[in-house]
Design an enzyme around this catalytic site. Structure first.
Site, mmCIF file in Angstrom:
data_model
loop_
_atom_site.group_PDB
_atom_site.id
_atom_site.type_symbol
_atom_site.label_atom_id
_atom_site.label_comp_id
_atom_site.label_asym_id
_atom_site.label_seq_id
_atom_site.Cartn_x
_atom_site.Cartn_y
_atom_site.Cartn_z
ATOM 1 N N ASP A 98 -6.120 -7.078 -6.174
ATOM 2 C CA ASP A 98 -5.783 -7.839 -4.960
ATOM 3 C C ASP A 98 -6.953 -8.739 -4.588
ATOM 4 O O ASP A 98 -7.639 -8.508 -3.593
ATOM 5 C CB ASP A 98 -5.451 -6.871 -3.812
ATOM 6 C CG ASP A 98 -4.997 -7.624 -2.562
ATOM 7 O OD1 ASP A 98 -4.492 -8.752 -2.691
ATOM 8 O OD2 ASP A 98 -5.161 -7.073 -1.453
ATOM 9 N N ARG A 156 0.845 -1.205 0.000
ATOM 10 C CA ARG A 156 0.000 0.000 0.000
ATOM 11 C C ARG A 156 0.878 1.252 0.000
ATOM 12 O O ARG A 156 0.581 2.238 -0.673
ATOM 13 C CB ARG A 156 -0.953 -0.014 1.205
ATOM 14 C CG ARG A 156 -2.075 -1.030 1.056
ATOM 15 C CD ARG A 156 -3.140 -0.868 2.135
ATOM 16 N NE ARG A 156 -2.682 -1.379 3.414
ATOM 17 C CZ ARG A 156 -3.092 -2.542 3.935
ATOM 18 N NH1 ARG A 156 -3.963 -3.305 3.304
ATOM 19 N NH2 ARG A 156 -2.638 -2.944 5.096
ATOM 20 N N ASP A 178 -15.627 -3.271 -5.065
ATOM 21 C CA ASP A 178 -15.729 -4.468 -4.233
ATOM 22 C C ASP A 178 -17.173 -4.950 -4.305
ATOM 23 O O ASP A 178 -18.098 -4.150 -4.456
ATOM 24 C CB ASP A 178 -15.334 -4.181 -2.776
ATOM 25 C CG ASP A 178 -14.922 -5.443 -2.022
ATOM 26 O OD1 ASP A 178 -13.715 -5.639 -1.785
ATOM 27 O OD2 ASP A 178 -15.829 -6.247 -1.683
ATOM 28 N N SER A 179 -17.374 -6.264 -4.187
ATOM 29 C CA SER A 179 -18.738 -6.791 -4.276
ATOM 30 C C SER A 179 -19.437 -6.788 -2.919
ATOM 31 O O SER A 179 -20.619 -7.098 -2.837
ATOM 32 C CB SER A 179 -18.704 -8.214 -4.836
ATOM 33 O OG SER A 179 -17.867 -9.011 -4.034
ATOM 34 N N PHE A 231 -11.113 -5.114 -5.852
ATOM 35 C CA PHE A 231 -11.192 -5.875 -4.596
ATOM 36 C C PHE A 231 -10.680 -4.975 -3.459
ATOM 37 O O PHE A 231 -9.758 -5.338 -2.725
ATOM 38 C CB PHE A 231 -10.358 -7.162 -4.674
ATOM 39 C CG PHE A 231 -10.630 -8.005 -5.899
ATOM 40 C CD1 PHE A 231 -11.724 -8.865 -5.931
ATOM 41 C CD2 PHE A 231 -9.814 -7.916 -7.019
ATOM 42 C CE1 PHE A 231 -11.966 -9.651 -7.064
ATOM 43 C CE2 PHE A 231 -10.052 -8.690 -8.142
ATOM 44 C CZ PHE A 231 -11.125 -9.558 -8.179
ATOM 45 N N CYS A 252 -2.837 -14.286 -3.197
ATOM 46 C CA CYS A 252 -2.558 -14.730 -1.822
ATOM 47 C C CYS A 252 -2.897 -16.212 -1.683
ATOM 48 O O CYS A 252 -3.171 -16.700 -0.593
ATOM 49 C CB CYS A 252 -3.314 -13.881 -0.810
ATOM 50 S SG CYS A 252 -5.092 -13.925 -1.013
HETATM 51 N N1 SAH Z 1 -6.816 -5.076 -0.942
HETATM 52 C C1 SAH Z 1 -7.529 -5.211 0.294
HETATM 53 C C2 SAH Z 1 -7.860 -6.650 0.619
HETATM 54 C C3 SAH Z 1 -8.693 -7.378 -0.434
HETATM 55 S S1 SAH Z 1 -9.569 -8.741 0.195
HETATM 56 C C4 SAH Z 1 -6.749 -4.519 1.411
HETATM 57 O O1 SAH Z 1 -5.606 -4.112 1.200
HETATM 58 O O2 SAH Z 1 -7.280 -4.386 2.510
HETATM 59 C C5 SAH Z 1 -10.554 -9.259 -1.116
HETATM 60 C C6 SAH Z 1 -11.818 -8.465 -1.330
HETATM 61 O O3 SAH Z 1 -12.394 -8.929 -2.545
HETATM 62 C C7 SAH Z 1 -12.919 -8.611 -0.286
HETATM 63 O O4 SAH Z 1 -13.245 -7.342 0.201
HETATM 64 C C8 SAH Z 1 -14.121 -9.221 -1.038
HETATM 65 O O5 SAH Z 1 -15.368 -8.623 -0.660
HETATM 66 C C9 SAH Z 1 -13.813 -8.842 -2.454
HETATM 67 N N2 SAH Z 1 -14.345 -9.713 -3.509
HETATM 68 C C10 SAH Z 1 -14.319 -11.052 -3.583
HETATM 69 N N3 SAH Z 1 -14.801 -11.486 -4.781
HETATM 70 C C11 SAH Z 1 -15.123 -10.373 -5.485
HETATM 71 C C12 SAH Z 1 -15.646 -10.139 -6.785
HETATM 72 N N4 SAH Z 1 -15.907 -11.163 -7.622
HETATM 73 N N5 SAH Z 1 -15.844 -8.886 -7.193
HETATM 74 C C13 SAH Z 1 -15.561 -7.847 -6.359
HETATM 75 N N6 SAH Z 1 -15.056 -7.997 -5.121
HETATM 76 C C14 SAH Z 1 -14.841 -9.245 -4.680
#
Ligand code: SAH
Length: 396
Positions: free
Chosen positions: A300, A211, A249-250, A227, A340
């Protein structure tokens, strides 16, 4: 103490100090042991090799506490190991001044099945194996002594507990939720930490350095954060002077947390931020059809492949979003892409990203390989500890 005897030739991984003993390597257990009990590990010829925690239900039948057959596994053992893990981090210059960090990273800190994260004076514990569960009281005492924390929350609700035959356990061990809620300042940005229902132990500590890297790259760039969860990358991009930040984000709950985080940082220009509740796979296609382009894209995603068994399907998903990402990059744009998934190695991930660039017809180069920061070390004899890998790529 019961004795776990290995099959002939199956002591090789232990000789390399790998801490897992699989059921297929076990000849027999002599004596009686309950889940989590410490057992003596013997080679087929009877030579003592280690002491380990017995886990009768898991394919990982035992996890090594110590490779010194003469070392006692007792309260003092946990006091020692936990103090060493905490003190090691105090000496690392890149962690200085951080309020949130991982204090104990399981196997890589010599403590299989134990995760401890601190958020200021709060510690969140996660016990994921029978051995750690057995020593819970000693562990809590040792963590409190080593850190001086004022409250401990237990977040032992990870899926892997099921493989160990353990039910989920969550709740305050001592202390209680601070009235004003919990937050940390991460490199100048204040972020809420939801230890009760947030992901992991409440926050993605493992992306701290990445970040910060985003912040250093974001100036004047139209940024897309896919995400986004609670907005960690988005807020750092804003702090770095991004021209705009579109975050997707979903999860409505994740976006609500992101909105709170935005409000906690009034010095950031919220008018440059747009938040969208959508599925990344379809939204990236929508953006492409609309002719949008970005200078910096962060991908991510969640763990598509928790284990090697899911690798093939996961690879297709990674390839798909990365190809979409490459297509959406403006000339000279940057893609920061992560996996991850423990089931995808860094070599495999690089191949997937290369295939994705090819699919998108983009010429790209790796500027930097990315990983978790130094509070998430990877023991050299435990490559499974390296779950987070990323690439910073630049396109023509
Ligand atoms: N980058 C973030 C962590 C990401 S965690 C950080 O630094 O804090 C992964 C995220 O992806 C979650 O919030 C989850 O809600 C979202 N997610 C999972 N599948 C998804 C999709 N198909 N479309 C959009 N978001 C999604």
């Amino acid at each position: 103490m019961a004795q776990l005897v290995l099959l002939p030739g199956r002591d090789r991984s232990l000789a390399r100090r790998h801490p897992w003993i699989f059921s297929t390597a076990v000849a027999k257990l002599e004596g009686r042991a309950r889940p989590g009990d410490t057992v003596e590990v013997l080679a087929a010829n009877g030579r003592p090799l280690a002491k380990a925690a017995w886990s009768p239900e898991s394919k990982i039948r035992a996890r090594v506490w110590t490779f010194d057959p003469d070392e006692a596994v007792d309260d003092a053992f946990f006091k020692r190991r936990i103090r060493v893990a905490v003190e090691r981090r105090r000496r690392l210059p890149d962690l200085r001044g951080q309020e949130g960090m991982r204090l104990i990273h399981g196997e890589s800190d010599g403590l299989p099945g134990l995760i401890a994260d601190c958020y200021g004076d709060t510690v969140v514990l996660q016990l994921t194996a029978t051995g750690a569960e057995k020593w819970r009281t000693a562990i809590i005492g040792a963590v409190q002594r080593a850190t001086g924390c004022v409250r401990v929350y237990e977040r032992s609700d990870s899926q892997v507990r099921r493989l160990e035959g353990l039910a989920p356990v969550t709740g305050w061990v001592f202390g209680e939720a601070p009235e004003e809620g919990l937050s940390i300042v991460e490199n100048g940005v204040r972020m809420r930490v939801d230890v009760v229902s947030g992901h992991k132990t409440g926050f993605y500590l493992d992306q701290r350095d990445n970040r910060l890297l985003t912040r250093s790259l974001a100036a004047d760039r139209a940024t897309l954060n896919c995400f986004c969860y609670s907005g960690g990358f988005s807020l750092q991009a804003l702090a770095g002077g991004a021209a705009s930040v579109l975050s997707i984000d979903s999860s409505a709950a994740a976006l609500a947390a992101a909105a709170e985080n935005m409000a906690l940082n009034p010095e950031l220009d919220a008018s440059r931020a747009e938040w969208r509740e959508a599925d990344v796979f379809s939204e990236l296609r929508v953006l492409r059809s609309a002719g949008r382009a970005f200078d910096l894209i962060i991908l991510d995603p969640p763990k598509f492949a928790p284990s090697a068994a899911h690798a093939e399907r996961a690879a297709r998903a990674y390839r798909d979003i990365n190809a979409l990402g490459f297509r959406l990059l403006a000339r000279g744009g940057l893609l920061m892409s992560y996996s991850c998934s423990g089931g995808i190695s860094s070599d495999h991930f690089q191949q997937i990203v290369a295939d994705a660039a090819n699919d998108a017809g983009r010429n790209a180069r790796i500027l930097r390989r990315l990983a978790a920061p130094s509070d998430h070390p990877v023991a050299l004899h435990f490559p499974e500890g390296e779950y987070l890998k990323g690439l910073l790529c630049e396109v023509d």
